[in-house]
Design an enzyme around this catalytic site. Structure first.
Site, PDB file in Angstrom:
ATOM      1  N   ASN A   6     -10.266  -3.261   4.426  1.00 19.00           N
ATOM      2  CA  ASN A   6      -8.874  -2.983   4.759  1.00 19.00           C
ATOM      3  C   ASN A   6      -9.146  -1.309   4.951  1.00 19.00           C
ATOM      4  O   ASN A   6      -9.076  -0.604   4.004  1.00 19.00           O
ATOM      5  CB  ASN A   6      -8.035  -3.234   3.992  1.00 19.00           C
ATOM      6  CG  ASN A   6      -6.689  -2.627   4.297  1.00 19.00           C
ATOM      7  OD1 ASN A   6      -6.249  -1.994   5.238  1.00 19.00           O
ATOM      8  ND2 ASN A   6      -5.771  -3.027   3.493  1.00 19.00           N
ATOM      9  N   PHE A   7      -9.049  -0.525   6.275  1.00 21.34           N
ATOM     10  CA  PHE A   7      -9.217   0.651   6.264  1.00 21.34           C
ATOM     11  C   PHE A   7      -7.929   1.388   6.020  1.00 21.34           C
ATOM     12  O   PHE A   7      -7.900   2.651   5.693  1.00 21.34           O
ATOM     13  CB  PHE A   7      -9.600   1.257   7.817  1.00 21.34           C
ATOM     14  CG  PHE A   7     -10.751   0.590   8.392  1.00 21.34           C
ATOM     15  CD1 PHE A   7     -11.818   0.030   7.366  1.00 21.34           C
ATOM     16  CD2 PHE A   7     -11.442   1.189   9.625  1.00 21.34           C
ATOM     17  CE1 PHE A   7     -12.926  -0.064   7.912  1.00 21.34           C
ATOM     18  CE2 PHE A   7     -12.736   0.738  10.086  1.00 21.34           C
ATOM     19  CZ  PHE A   7     -13.358   0.272   9.215  1.00 21.34           C
ATOM     20  N   LYS A   8      -6.730   0.719   5.933  1.00 18.42           N
ATOM     21  CA  LYS A   8      -5.550   1.333   5.761  1.00 18.42           C
ATOM     22  C   LYS A   8      -5.172   2.591   6.806  1.00 18.42           C
ATOM     23  O   LYS A   8      -5.509   2.228   7.989  1.00 18.42           O
ATOM     24  CB  LYS A   8      -5.552   1.671   4.360  1.00 18.42           C
ATOM     25  CG  LYS A   8      -5.801   0.649   3.034  1.00 18.42           C
ATOM     26  CD  LYS A   8      -5.381   1.100   1.776  1.00 18.42           C
ATOM     27  CE  LYS A   8      -5.883  -0.275   0.903  1.00 18.42           C
ATOM     28  NZ  LYS A   8      -5.600  -0.012  -0.482  1.00 18.42           N
ATOM     29  N   HIS A  88       0.696  -7.222   1.983  1.00 19.82           N
ATOM     30  CA  HIS A  88      -0.100  -6.191   1.308  1.00 19.82           C
ATOM     31  C   HIS A  88       1.028  -5.265   0.358  1.00 19.82           C
ATOM     32  O   HIS A  88       1.983  -5.195   0.955  1.00 19.82           O
ATOM     33  CB  HIS A  88      -0.971  -5.196   2.164  1.00 19.82           C
ATOM     34  CG  HIS A  88      -1.755  -4.454   1.459  1.00 19.82           C
ATOM     35  ND1 HIS A  88      -1.542  -3.364   0.590  1.00 19.82           N
ATOM     36  CD2 HIS A  88      -3.404  -4.660   1.160  1.00 19.82           C
ATOM     37  CE1 HIS A  88      -2.632  -2.874   0.122  1.00 19.82           C
ATOM     38  NE2 HIS A  88      -3.570  -3.549   0.227  1.00 19.82           N
ATOM     39  N   GLU A  90       1.192  -2.471  -0.632  1.00 16.08           N
ATOM     40  CA  GLU A  90       1.714  -1.044   0.168  1.00 16.08           C
ATOM     41  C   GLU A  90       2.944  -1.309   1.120  1.00 16.08           C
ATOM     42  O   GLU A  90       3.541  -0.437   1.285  1.00 16.08           O
ATOM     43  CB  GLU A  90       0.419  -0.323   0.806  1.00 16.08           C
ATOM     44  CG  GLU A  90      -0.578   0.057  -0.302  1.00 16.08           C
ATOM     45  CD  GLU A  90      -2.163   0.271  -0.040  1.00 16.08           C
ATOM     46  OE1 GLU A  90      -2.239   0.220   1.163  1.00 16.08           O
ATOM     47  OE2 GLU A  90      -2.798   0.299  -0.868  1.00 16.08           O
ATOM     48  N   GLU A 157      -4.626  -9.093  -5.138  1.00 19.24           N
ATOM     49  CA  GLU A 157      -4.918  -7.700  -5.041  1.00 19.24           C
ATOM     50  C   GLU A 157      -3.899  -7.257  -6.365  1.00 19.24           C
ATOM     51  O   GLU A 157      -2.756  -6.858  -5.694  1.00 19.24           O
ATOM     52  CB  GLU A 157      -4.577  -7.151  -3.961  1.00 19.24           C
ATOM     53  CG  GLU A 157      -5.560  -7.425  -2.760  1.00 19.24           C
ATOM     54  CD  GLU A 157      -5.740  -6.312  -1.840  1.00 19.24           C
ATOM     55  OE1 GLU A 157      -6.889  -6.040  -1.690  1.00 19.24           O
ATOM     56  OE2 GLU A 157      -4.829  -5.897  -1.217  1.00 19.24           O
ATOM     57  N   GLY A 163      -7.174   0.997  -5.450  1.00 18.58           N
ATOM     58  CA  GLY A 163      -7.286   2.669  -5.487  1.00 18.58           C
ATOM     59  C   GLY A 163      -7.391   3.231  -6.910  1.00 18.58           C
ATOM     60  O   GLY A 163      -7.257   4.789  -6.577  1.00 18.58           O
ATOM     61  N   SER A 193     -10.272  -2.156  -6.097  1.00 17.44           N
ATOM     62  CA  SER A 193     -11.456  -1.185  -6.774  1.00 17.44           C
ATOM     63  C   SER A 193     -12.815  -2.080  -6.534  1.00 17.44           C
ATOM     64  O   SER A 193     -13.499  -1.964  -7.695  1.00 17.44           O
ATOM     65  CB  SER A 193     -11.118  -0.832  -7.920  1.00 17.44           C
ATOM     66  OG  SER A 193      -9.930   0.239  -8.012  1.00 17.44           O
TER      67      SER A 193
HETATM   68  P1  13P Z   1      -9.327  -0.321  -3.010  1.00 17.82           P
HETATM   69  O1  13P Z   1     -10.602  -1.234  -2.575  1.00 17.82           O
HETATM   70  O2  13P Z   1      -9.166   0.979  -2.471  1.00 17.82           O
HETATM   71  O3  13P Z   1      -8.775  -0.622  -4.298  1.00 17.82           O
HETATM   72  O4  13P Z   1      -8.178  -1.326  -2.075  1.00 17.82           O
HETATM   73  C1  13P Z   1      -7.962  -2.727  -2.256  1.00 17.82           C
HETATM   74  C2  13P Z   1      -6.957  -2.769  -1.262  1.00 17.82           C
HETATM   75  O5  13P Z   1      -5.917  -2.388  -1.303  1.00 17.82           O
HETATM   76  C3  13P Z   1      -7.569  -3.744   0.174  1.00 17.82           C
HETATM   77  O6  13P Z   1      -6.320  -4.058   0.720  1.00 17.82           O
END
Ligand code: 13P
Length: 229
Positions: A6-8, A88, A90, A157, A163, A193
């Site tokens: 997931n590049f966000k 997600h 976020e 997650e 993150g 992570s």
């Molecule tokens: P990180 O791997 O940066 O913790 O992010 C996980 C994530 O939200 C993947 O969708």
């Protein structure tokens, strides 16, 4: 095993193209049972060469229409995108998506036959309240979601692990995935992570069918090393 990146809000159209080129080369020797997904930002959606499945991080549950700033089915179909992340944390917590909205998206893209990676996860305060609180929160995120949908993948997650560099422990993942397994037969991913140092331990846990990786996926060679390890 499923490996999803997931590049966000990272990478551009140009760097995504370069990334996929590098990944395709690196993964020439990967085992066929390793399935790889990339979720680039919307501006980088396209038809790409190779075996990597490219999906959308988000879309609006409509074909097209007056939804300023959104993309819908028509824009995804242009590039043959048939995979989407829904729910997600976020989008839920920063962008205000309610469970009702998430469920509406799920129903729409299910109707269109999309492969859906459906994300759930608890906050630190819920985690600190114990396993029962965690499970009841996770179950509340299944409200309005058809868990029998055969094109479903669930990604667990924990928000406090995203993150932060602090992954859930193997024990926490094992217990949570075992609980989820009693509710859903879809593949279960862990995210939060995941990195080259802990991926071996995480993918060895019972009921972990893959990983959803954010920051550690942003470099193609690093992500490839996680898939090939
Ligand atoms: P990180 O791997 O940066 O913790 O992010 C996980 C994530 O939200 C993947 O969708």
């Amino acid at each position: 095993m499923i490996f999803a990146a997931n590049f966000k809000m990272n990478h551009t159209r140009t760097t995504t193209r370069d990334y996929i080129e590098v990944l395709n080369k690196k993964l020439a020797t990967k085992k066929p049972e390793e399935k790889v997904y990339i979720f680039p930002p919307t501006t980088a959606l396209d038809r790409y060469e190779g075996e990597i499945t490219v999906g959308a991080q988000n879309a609006y549950p409509a074909n097209n229409g007056a939804f300023t700033g959104e993309i819908g089915l028509e824009q995804l179909e242009e590039f043959g995108i048939k995979t989407i992340l829904i729910g997600h944390s976020e989008r839920r917590d920063i962008l205000g998506e309610t469970q009702e909205k998430v469920a509406e998206k799920f129903a729409f893209f299910k109707e269109e036959g999309f492969e859906i990676i459906y994300c759930i996860g608890e906050s630190l305060s819920i985690r600190e309240s114990g396993d029962d609180a965690v499970m009841s929160h996770l179950l509340s995120q299944f409200e309005g979601i058809d868990l029998t949908y055969d094109n479903l993948i669930v990604a667990y997650e924990p928000i406090w692990a995203i993150g932060t560099g602090r992954s859930a422990t193997a024990k926490e993942i094992e217990i949570t995935h075992a609980m989820l397994r009693t509710k859903v037969s879809a593949p279960l991913l862990y995210g939060g992570s995941v990195n080259p140092d802990n991926i071996g331990e995480i993918t060895a846990i019972d009921n972990v069918d893959g990983v959803l990786v954010g920051s550690a996926s942003l470099d193609a060679e690093r992500f490839a090393s996680m898939i090939l390890s």
